[in-house]
Design a protein around this motif. Structure first.
Motif, short mmCIF file in Angstrom:
data_model
loop_
_atom_site.label_atom_id
_atom_site.label_comp_id
_atom_site.label_asym_id
_atom_site.label_seq_id
_atom_site.Cartn_x
_atom_site.Cartn_y
_atom_site.Cartn_z
N GLY A 1 6.66 9.25 16.26
CA GLY A 1 7.59 8.19 16.65
C GLY A 1 8.40 8.58 17.87
N ASP A 2 9.71 8.74 17.70
CA ASP A 2 10.58 9.08 18.82
C ASP A 2 10.57 10.56 19.14
OD1 ASP A 2 11.33 6.42 19.09
OD2 ASP A 2 13.09 6.63 17.80
N LEU A 3 9.91 11.35 18.31
CA LEU A 3 9.89 12.80 18.51
C LEU A 3 8.47 13.30 18.68
CD1 LEU A 3 12.49 14.03 15.83
CD2 LEU A 3 12.87 13.67 18.28
N LEU A 4 8.35 14.43 19.36
CA LEU A 4 7.09 15.15 19.48
C LEU A 4 7.31 16.55 18.92
CD1 LEU A 4 6.25 14.21 23.19
CD2 LEU A 4 5.44 13.06 21.12
N TYR A 5 6.36 17.01 18.11
CA TYR A 5 6.49 18.33 17.48
C TYR A 5 5.49 19.31 18.08
CZ TYR A 5 9.62 16.54 13.87
OH TYR A 5 10.70 15.98 13.20
N LEU A 6 5.96 20.55 18.27
CA LEU A 6 5.12 21.62 18.82
C LEU A 6 5.32 22.88 18.01
CD1 LEU A 6 6.75 20.08 21.43
CD2 LEU A 6 4.95 21.29 22.65
N PRO A 7 4.24 23.48 17.49
CA PRO A 7 4.38 24.77 16.80
C PRO A 7 4.47 25.91 17.81
CG PRO A 7 2.11 24.01 16.70
CD PRO A 7 2.88 22.93 17.38
N ASN A 8 5.37 26.83 17.55
CA ASN A 8 5.51 28.02 18.39
C ASN A 8 4.57 29.11 17.89
OD1 ASN A 8 7.46 27.29 20.34
ND2 ASN A 8 9.11 27.54 18.84
N ALA A 9 3.56 29.44 18.68
CA ALA A 9 2.58 30.44 18.27
C ALA A 9 3.10 31.86 18.47
CB ALA A 9 1.27 30.25 19.02
#
Length: 339
Positions: free
Chosen positions: A311-319
């Motif tokens: 939605g209004d956010l984008l998620y990114l995993p920190n490797a």
């Protein structure tokens, strides 16, 4: 009607007006239409919807998890993360941030991930050279496929289209296609297609084809080659690649370390993992031309790899590539505003 009232005697006009007003009021009430309230003001036409439930800006992952891939079901605000360490899949509630590992870890990596319209999770198997399809509720493996014919391979990322799932191989110039039938059913292992990549792309040392997505028109695939920083369109039927033309007024247009890709309308987001940057491009429908229009950084980035939309956010995993990993090493995924 006005002319008739003028030619009728006064007593008749008064009675008709009263009857008409009563009928109008009765009709409005029966139809459920809003009329003036007791104070003489109009009632609201509708009740505004309640505010959206806010999502967390950080998802804490298990210690030692070594995340890489992410897939999000925006309908129920659930995210899935894959582990490079043992292939575990962690399911997280984006409203509360709470989560759990689902299913049994295969002992081989889970790299890129994608959800299809049926909610199935498609998982790239990295150096194991395979792909898995996983039930999002139980973590059970619904199907598994040995993709790579070569002993040295790295099945890196996956995207799902109407015709099936497409996987990149960062070691071998090939795209793997798991074709769906008309009902969306998974293929038998013998039906897996290995599509050689030809045309402009040239494989070299390091990580080659990495992130993959469909173009806005859906006619092409788009891949990023990490070691050269180049983008390519791929004909999903023939495997012919064409280098995407990139206009970058502030640089050379190269996306070195390009990893996860995400298309939002006619914008393409490219995660540059070790640069801790998300590059935003405006692209044409075919994905053959793009202008770099922005770069996003965040002090919480710690080698983000992939990106997914909620939605209004984008998620990114920190490797967190490059650090010494122990069972106590902490990992998380962070959210940024959708540009």
């Amino acid at each position: 009607m006005a002319d008739r009232r003028r030619t009728t005697i006064g007593a008749t006009v008064s009675a008709a007006a009263v009857v008409g007003a009563l009928a109008l009021a009765t009709g409005l009430a029966a139809a459920g239409q809003a009329g003036p309230d007791a104070a003489g003001t109009d009632a609201p036409d509708s009740v505004p919807p309640p505010p959206a439930t806010p999502l967390v800006d950080t998802v804490r992952l298990p210690d030692g998890f070594q995340p890489e891939g992410i897939a999000i079901d925006p309908g129920d605000k659930t995210a899935f993360f894959g582990s490079l360490a043992d292939g575990s899949i962690f399911r997280a509630d984006l409203v509360t941030g709470a989560g759990e590992v689902i299913g049994t870890a295969p002992g081989t990596p889970s790299v890129g991930m994608a959800l299809d319209g049926q909610g199935r999770i498609f998982v790239a198997g990295g150096r194991a050279g395979d792909a898995r399809v996983v039930d999002p509720d139980t973590g059970d493996v619904l199907a598994s496929y040995d993709l790579a014919a070569e002993p040295e391979s790295f099945v890196n990322d996956v995207t799902v289209t109407d015709t099936g799932a497409f996987f990149t191989d960062s070691t071998n110039p090939v795209v793997y296609h798991l074709p769906f039938d008309a009902a969306g059913e998974l293929p038998a292992p013998a039906q897996v297609r290995r599509i050689p990549l030809t045309g402009d792309i040239v494989y070299g040392d390091g990580i080659n084809a990495n992130g993959i997505t469909a173009s806005p028109s859906g006619t092409n695939l788009i891949i990023v080659q990490s070691n050269t920083g180049l983008l390519f369109t791929v004909d999903p039927t023939t495997g012919v690649t064409d280098r995407t033309g990139i206009v970058d007024v502030n640089g050379d247009g190269l996306l070195i370390g390009g990893d996860g890709l995400l298309v939002l309308g006619q914008r393409l987001l490219v995660v540059q993992n070790r640069a801790n940057t998300v590059v935003e491009l405006q692209i044409n429908a075919a994905g053959s031309q793009g202008d770099i229009v922005g770069r996003i950084t965040d002090q919480r980035f710690d080698v983000p790899t992939t990106i997914a939309d909620a939605g209004d956010l984008l998620y990114l995993p920190n490797a967190r590539f490059g650090i010494e990993v122990t069972p106590d090493t902490e990992y998380e995924a962070v959210a940024i505003d959708r540009p």
